[in-house]
Design an enzyme around this catalytic site. Structure first.
Site, PDB file in Angstrom:
ATOM      1  N   ARG A 201       1.448   1.482  10.300  1.00 26.13           N
ATOM      2  CA  ARG A 201       1.068   1.810   8.920  1.00 26.13           C
ATOM      3  C   ARG A 201       2.308   1.724   8.052  1.00 26.13           C
ATOM      4  NH1 ARG A 201      -3.476   4.242   6.957  1.00 26.13           N
ATOM      5  NH2 ARG A 201      -4.159   4.786   9.054  1.00 26.13           N
TER       6      ARG A 201
ATOM      7  N   ARG B  24       0.835  -1.197   0.000  1.00 31.12           N
ATOM      8  CA  ARG B  24       0.000   0.000   0.000  1.00 31.12           C
ATOM      9  C   ARG B  24       0.872   1.249   0.000  1.00 31.12           C
ATOM     10  NH1 ARG B  24      -5.233  -1.845   3.702  1.00 31.12           N
ATOM     11  NH2 ARG B  24      -5.474  -3.832   2.594  1.00 31.12           N
TER      12      ARG B  24
ATOM     13  N   ARG C  52       1.349  -5.896  11.738  1.00 31.09           N
ATOM     14  CA  ARG C  52       0.528  -5.042  12.603  1.00 31.09           C
ATOM     15  C   ARG C  52       0.136  -5.770  13.894  1.00 31.09           C
ATOM     16  NH1 ARG C  52      -4.546  -1.234  10.796  1.00 31.09           N
ATOM     17  NH2 ARG C  52      -2.862  -0.046   9.799  1.00 31.09           N
TER      18      ARG C  52
ATOM     19  N   SER D 190     -11.030  -6.305   9.137  1.00 26.02           N
ATOM     20  CA  SER D 190     -12.174  -5.645   8.540  1.00 26.02           C
ATOM     21  C   SER D 190     -12.996  -6.684   7.782  1.00 26.02           C
ATOM     22  CB  SER D 190     -11.690  -4.552   7.597  1.00 26.02           C
ATOM     23  OG  SER D 190     -12.767  -3.757   7.212  1.00 26.02           O
TER      24      SER D 190
ATOM     25  N   GLU E 100      -7.556  -0.790  14.651  1.00 29.22           N
ATOM     26  CA  GLU E 100      -8.048  -1.737  13.652  1.00 29.22           C
ATOM     27  C   GLU E 100      -7.005  -2.795  13.280  1.00 29.22           C
ATOM     28  OE1 GLU E 100      -9.627   0.102  10.107  1.00 29.22           O
ATOM     29  OE2 GLU E 100      -9.365  -1.762   8.979  1.00 29.22           O
TER      30      GLU E 100
END
Length: 424
Positions: free
Chosen positions: A274, A259, A389, A351, A348
């Site tokens: 991130r 990403r 993460r 999802s 988070e």
RNA sequence: GGAGGAGUGGCCGAGUGGCUUAAGGCGACGGUCUUGAAAACCGUUGUACCGCAAGGUACCGGGGGUUCGAAUCCCUCCUCCUCCGCCA
């Protein structure tokens, strides 16, 4: 993509969806363009009909003059056809572009809200630990143990990059392996898929056009690096008509994810939260068009991820995402947030989205039902685990006063049976 | 990367400019026959759009062109196969 016939029939529903999802698509303008296009298509078809008949007639005309007249008439038809086709070609991309942005109306029980402030906590699991000593964050811990190296990651690839080494690399693999093994045990079919895929897979799954800036591109080959295995896995059956008897398809894939984090400059810059490249085990379900069944599977994939978090002994909470925070293609959505001491709260990690037929329409992914009727499938997906993460809470919550890390029981078989990670 | 060859319906396969609304076969489904099955025979057998329907239109790997007319001729791209080169 929504069904344009449904848009014509239930316009208000989509206008409401636009408000709730804060979309700026002009539905009235879209419908007006659609009407023009339909008229043009009708006219074009009538012309073709006449042309086809003329073509057959010409072959049988013997008289030279008469034959020439027929050929002249054909030229007129062709000229008119060209005109209409040009108008239609100008119109269609506009319609297509707008159609890609029309939001899918959400589940009637989805909370209505403007942004993440409207999300609703559904439940919590696990106790947030009281350390009794001064706790360190995952970077302090990982650096001291020699298992996380941010500096050299940045040296190699710039900001938001990292190197895991030694037990860090092993722990990363352990978490992913546990997740994949759990899903295989549950009957999901494991897949390895390309992470470099065509634009149509991104369009098809709804990541493009809105998210195009988030993807790394390889223009020379017209390919893009995926940000999740959801893209290739959900696209796996694109342009196919499956048989209802083979549904549901339950897939799980571990993949690298990339990403660009465009537009996130200055946000979450610290640590492994991130980052540009990570690895994820993703579950995808493709089932028949049945809202009740889809709801059942959606709850199922959510439960699978919760089960993994419980095995990892990580405290988490489940949020139901509100309309303003859920994205164009989502019907219903839950996030799992895991407690991260250094970030001071739940963040988070998962999802879970049910997209109904939003993706399958774009992907042209259908099935033949019991009455031999062809219908679009329903697709949904959820993270099983994303690392590194998940290593943030894992390292921080399992730290000891001496800076060592206690390995959760479920991961020990993947770590050579060891109980702790200690400095070398 | 170089040189050749090939892409037609669920599958096989015919088709080198109008008689193709794509032959024929296989498979699948329905029916007749049968106590049941097999065989045989008869029929059905794609997707999308427009239309209440009848019907119409598009699609022979994708795109473009030639022609009054293209599965068929031309250009281009893609995929697969064979050989050569390189390579984890």
């Amino acid at each position: 993509m929504i069904d344009i016939k449904d848009l014509r029939a239930n316009t208000e529903r989509y206008k409401t969806a636009c408000e709730q999802k804060r979309s700026s698509v002009d539905i009235d303008a879209l419908l007006s363009l659609d009407e023009q296009a339909r008229d043009l298509r009708q006219e074009l078809q009538d012309l073709t009909t006449e042309k086809n008949q003329a073509g057959k007639t010409i072959a049988q005309i013997k008289d030279a003059d008469e034959r020439q007249r027929a050929i002249d008439r054909m030229s007129e038809l062709k000229a008119r056809e060209k005109e209409i086709a040009a108008q239609l070609e100008a119109l269609e991309p506009q319609i297509e572009e707008m159609m890609l942005l029309v939001p899918l109306p959400s589940h009637p029980e989805s909370p209505v809200g403007p942004d993440e402030s409207g999300n609703v906590e559904v439940r919590r699991w696990g106790e947030v630990r009281d350390f009794g000593f001064e706790a360190k964050d995952h970077i302090e811990l990982g650096t001291a143990l020699g298992i996380v190296d941010l500096e050299r990651g940045v040296k190699l690839s710039g900001s938001r990059n990292y190197v895991l080494r030694g037990d860090g690399a092993l722990l990363h693999r352990a978490v992913l392996s546990l997740a994949l093994d759990l899903m295989v045990e549950k009957g999901f079919e494991p897949m390895t898929v390309p992470v470099l895929t065509k634009e149509k897979t991104f369009m098809g799954t709804g990541w493009f056009p809105e998210g195009k800036a988030q993807a790394y591109q390889v223009p020379e080959d017209e390919l893009f690096l995926v940000g999740t295995a959801e893209v290739p896995v959900t696209s796996f059956h694109m342009d196919e008509i499956l048989d209802e008897s083979e549904l549901p398809k339950r897939y799980v894939a571990q993949s690298l994810c990339f990403r660009r984090e465009a537009g996130a400059a200055g946000k979450d810059t610290y640590g492994l939260y991130r980052i540009h490249q990570f690895e994820k085990v993703e579950q995808v379900i493709v089932c028949k068009y049945d809202l009740e069944e889809a709801e059942k599977w959606h709850q199922c994939i959510l439960a699978n991820s919760e089960e993994l978090m419980q095995k990892l002994e990580l405290p988490y909470r489940v949020l139901e995402i509100c309309t303003g925070d859920m994205g164009t293609g989502k019907y219903r959505m839950y996030d799992i947030e895991t407690y991260m001491p250094s970030r001071g709260g739940y963040c988070e990690t998962h999802s879970a989205s049910n997209l109904l037929d939003f993706q399958t329409r774009r992907l042209n992914l259908r099935y033949r039902d019991a009455d031999r009727k062809v219908r679009h499938c329903i697709s949904m997906n959820n993270t099983v685990v994303a690392s590194p993460r998940v290593l943030i809470p894992l390292l921080e919550l399992n730290q000891n006063a001496d800076g060592s890390i206690t390995i959760p029981v479920a991961l020990r078989p993947y770590m050579g049976g060891r109980e702790r990670i200690v400095a070398k």
